[in-house]
Design an enzyme around this catalytic site. Structure first.
Site, PDB file in Angstrom:
ATOM      1  N   TYR A  40      10.516   2.124 -10.051  1.00  0.00           N
ATOM      2  CA  TYR A  40       9.925   1.221  -9.065  1.00  0.00           C
ATOM      3  C   TYR A  40      10.908   0.156  -8.574  1.00  0.00           C
ATOM      4  O   TYR A  40      10.694  -0.447  -7.527  1.00  0.00           O
ATOM      5  CB  TYR A  40       8.697   0.501  -9.643  1.00  0.00           C
ATOM      6  N   LEU A 181      -7.579   4.392  -6.146  1.00  0.00           N
ATOM      7  CA  LEU A 181      -8.286   4.132  -4.886  1.00  0.00           C
ATOM      8  C   LEU A 181      -7.894   5.147  -3.824  1.00  0.00           C
ATOM      9  O   LEU A 181      -8.171   4.964  -2.636  1.00  0.00           O
ATOM     10  CB  LEU A 181      -7.993   2.713  -4.391  1.00  0.00           C
ATOM     11  N   ILE A 220      -5.269   1.608 -13.161  1.00  0.00           N
ATOM     12  CA  ILE A 220      -4.217   0.648 -12.829  1.00  0.00           C
ATOM     13  C   ILE A 220      -4.059   0.556 -11.308  1.00  0.00           C
ATOM     14  O   ILE A 220      -3.051   0.982 -10.749  1.00  0.00           O
ATOM     15  CB  ILE A 220      -2.872   1.000 -13.503  1.00  0.00           C
ATOM     16  N   LYS A 222      -3.120  -0.786  -7.716  1.00  0.00           N
ATOM     17  CA  LYS A 222      -2.132  -1.711  -7.172  1.00  0.00           C
ATOM     18  C   LYS A 222      -2.833  -2.743  -6.289  1.00  0.00           C
ATOM     19  O   LYS A 222      -3.769  -2.410  -5.557  1.00  0.00           O
ATOM     20  CB  LYS A 222      -1.103  -0.945  -6.350  1.00  0.00           C
ATOM     21  N   ASN A 232     -10.682  -5.974  -7.380  1.00  0.00           N
ATOM     22  CA  ASN A 232     -10.531  -4.852  -8.309  1.00  0.00           C
ATOM     23  C   ASN A 232     -10.996  -5.223  -9.711  1.00  0.00           C
ATOM     24  O   ASN A 232     -11.658  -4.429 -10.397  1.00  0.00           O
ATOM     25  CB  ASN A 232      -9.071  -4.393  -8.346  1.00  0.00           C
TER      26      ASN A 232
END
Length: 268
Positions: A40, A181, A220, A222, A232
């Site tokens: 990342y 999502l 998890i 983002k 969230n």
């Protein structure tokens, strides 16, 4: 430390200031699980966010991943990669280290014993893998002395991963859902939207609560803005009915958003 049900994903959160602030915000809101990776390019920013939050280190579950395209996945490369990751994060140890993808020079017989060595040295607490098939999961466990703690893989209402969730439940490790999502597409899934309207919550909360209704599953998502971070997190307070859960489970279309050369499902 146990694995919290919801964590902050940081993939594509590459602006250093934004990344550090989103991590700090998430921890101050109540998150206790932060997920990053060598690939990342944001481990330093994640570490800055952890350091800036008013939360003791021993209350934060931090996971990262070693990648074949960065340091490699031979025994010595895993050790070296973890040391670099710890330096970037500014931490003495990790709660969880994953194999990011079973590609490149990944070989279970060489890669997984390096994870055992890191556990023995106290540099990591738990061992995880990402993007594996059930066959690769079985092989990895065969070459581990430490128990497999987590498998992280794309999971959402359009890709429920029933076989992999069942494997996690039977073998008593965590199934960690990334892209929960569906890259934002949950806002366009009628079944999810209708359940959200019924409960007067966001489709994001419905997707996350639906995943969390499954035994052994953590998520998890983002998020970078405080609004989305909080929204969230509120999924933890949403209780779906059996009718809601079945309505989403019955969605009859499939969409996968994450692909790469060598992914195990390409050979399935």
């Amino acid at each position: 430390m146990h694995l919290p049900e919801i964590g902050l994903g940081t993939w594509q959160n590459t602006d250093s200031e934004t990344c550090a602030e989103s991590v700090r915000t998430a921890l101050d809101v109540g998150y206790r699980h932060i997920d990053t990776a060598q690939y990342y390019g944001n481990e330093e920013a994640v570490g800055e966010g952890i350091d800036a939050a008013d939360v003791p280190r021993d209350e934060v579950f931090v996971g990262s991943k070693v990648h074949a395209d960065k340091f490699g996945l031979s025994h010595d490369q895993v050790i070296e990669g973890l040391e670099v990751t710890l330096d970037r994060l500014g931490l003495d140890s990790l709660d969880l280290l994953y194999v990011h993808w079973p590609v490149g020079n990944y070989e279970a017989a060489e890669t997984m014993p390096a994870f055992d060595e890191l556990v023995d040295r106290g540099l990591i607490d738990h061992v995880g893998v990402c993007n594996f098939s059930t066959e690769l999961l079985d092989e990895a466990m065969d070459h581990l002395d430490a128990p497999l703690f987590a498998h992280q893989v794309e999971t959402h209402p359009l890709l429920p991963q029933d076989e992999l969730v069942d494997h996690a439940q039977r073998h008593e490790y965590h199934h960690v859902a990334y892209s929960p999502l569906a890259r934002g597409d949950v806002f366009d899934i009628p079944e999810v939207v209708e359940v959200a309207e019924k409960h007067d919550v966001s489709p994001s909360q419905v997707s996350l609560a639906w995943l969390l209704s499954k035994e052994a599953v953590s998520v998890i998502p983002k998020a970078t803005s405080e609004e989305h971070v909080r929204d969230n997190f509120d999924a933890l307070d949403l209780e779906l009915s059996e009718e809601d859960i079945e309505r989403i489970r019955a969605i009859d279309r499939t969409e996968r958003y994450v692909e790469r050369d060598g992914a195990p499902w390409l050979d399935a």
